[in-house]
Design a protein around this motif. Structure first.
Motif, PDB file in Angstrom:
ATOM      1  N   UNK A   1       1.743 -12.762  46.608  1.00 54.67           N
ATOM      2  CA  UNK A   1       2.017 -11.427  46.669  1.00 54.67           C
ATOM      3  C   UNK A   1       0.762 -10.622  46.543  1.00 54.67           C
ATOM      4  N   UNK A   2      -0.100 -11.176  46.643  1.00 56.39           N
ATOM      5  CA  UNK A   2      -1.644 -10.483  46.305  1.00 56.39           C
ATOM      6  C   UNK A   2      -1.599  -9.453  47.448  1.00 56.39           C
ATOM      7  N   UNK A   3      -1.381  -9.899  48.593  1.00 55.74           N
ATOM      8  CA  UNK A   3      -1.364  -8.819  49.931  1.00 55.74           C
ATOM      9  C   UNK A   3      -0.667  -7.761  49.481  1.00 55.74           C
ATOM     10  N   UNK A   4       0.622  -7.818  49.078  1.00 52.40           N
ATOM     11  CA  UNK A   4       1.648  -6.837  48.806  1.00 52.40           C
ATOM     12  C   UNK A   4       0.885  -5.722  47.698  1.00 52.40           C
ATOM     13  N   UNK A   5       0.185  -6.461  46.519  1.00 49.49           N
ATOM     14  CA  UNK A   5      -0.250  -5.731  45.613  1.00 49.49           C
ATOM     15  C   UNK A   5      -1.561  -4.794  45.965  1.00 49.49           C
TER      16      UNK A   5
ATOM     17  N   UNK B   1       5.629  -3.965  40.390  1.00 48.32           N
ATOM     18  CA  UNK B   1       7.167  -4.199  40.139  1.00 48.32           C
ATOM     19  C   UNK B   1       7.594  -5.114  41.380  1.00 48.32           C
ATOM     20  N   UNK B   2       6.927  -4.885  42.585  1.00 49.87           N
ATOM     21  CA  UNK B   2       7.356  -5.708  43.744  1.00 49.87           C
ATOM     22  C   UNK B   2       7.100  -7.108  43.443  1.00 49.87           C
ATOM     23  N   UNK B   3       5.703  -7.507  43.126  1.00 45.10           N
ATOM     24  CA  UNK B   3       5.241  -8.702  42.894  1.00 45.10           C
ATOM     25  C   UNK B   3       6.253  -9.494  41.633  1.00 45.10           C
ATOM     26  N   UNK B   4       6.729  -8.786  40.761  1.00 37.58           N
ATOM     27  CA  UNK B   4       7.437  -9.287  39.571  1.00 37.58           C
ATOM     28  C   UNK B   4       8.856  -9.606  40.206  1.00 37.58           C
ATOM     29  N   UNK B   5       9.181  -8.754  41.168  1.00 30.86           N
ATOM     30  CA  UNK B   5      10.663  -9.059  41.783  1.00 30.86           C
ATOM     31  C   UNK B   5      10.444 -10.068  42.638  1.00 30.86           C
ATOM     32  N   UNK B   6       9.589 -10.533  43.335  1.00 29.57           N
ATOM     33  CA  UNK B   6       9.362 -11.706  43.996  1.00 29.57           C
ATOM     34  C   UNK B   6       9.447 -12.772  43.084  1.00 29.57           C
ATOM     35  N   UNK B   7       8.581 -12.911  41.970  1.00 29.70           N
ATOM     36  CA  UNK B   7       8.236 -13.795  41.201  1.00 29.70           C
ATOM     37  C   UNK B   7       9.737 -14.118  40.577  1.00 29.70           C
ATOM     38  N   UNK B   8      10.571 -13.192  40.199  1.00 25.36           N
ATOM     39  CA  UNK B   8      11.927 -13.463  39.437  1.00 25.36           C
ATOM     40  C   UNK B   8      12.710 -14.252  40.568  1.00 25.36           C
TER      41      UNK B   8
END
Length: 56
Positions: free
Chosen positions: A10-14, A44-51
């Motif tokens: 998700x680095x690109x999203x961030x 928040x998006x990265x944490x959602x993907x991680x979860x």
């Protein structure tokens, strides 16, 4: 045997949300606020993907 999928990168999203936040903030005259808001949204998006990946 069940196959586990690879976690999403998700680095690109961030990065895109930070850049987008700075651009929108610069248009509105507040690039620092845009940076912070973009970072928050990206995190928040990265944490959602991680979860979601963690549940699998």
């Amino acid at each position: 045997m069940s196959q586990s999928s690879a976690p999403r990168a998700t680095g690109s999203v961030l990065a895109l949300t930070i850049i987008g936040g700075v651009v929108v903030g610069a248009i509105l005259g507040q690039p620092s606020a845009g940076f912070l808001i973009g970072t928050g949204i990206g995190a928040a998006i990265s944490l959602a993907f991680w979860a979601f990946d963690r549940r699998r």
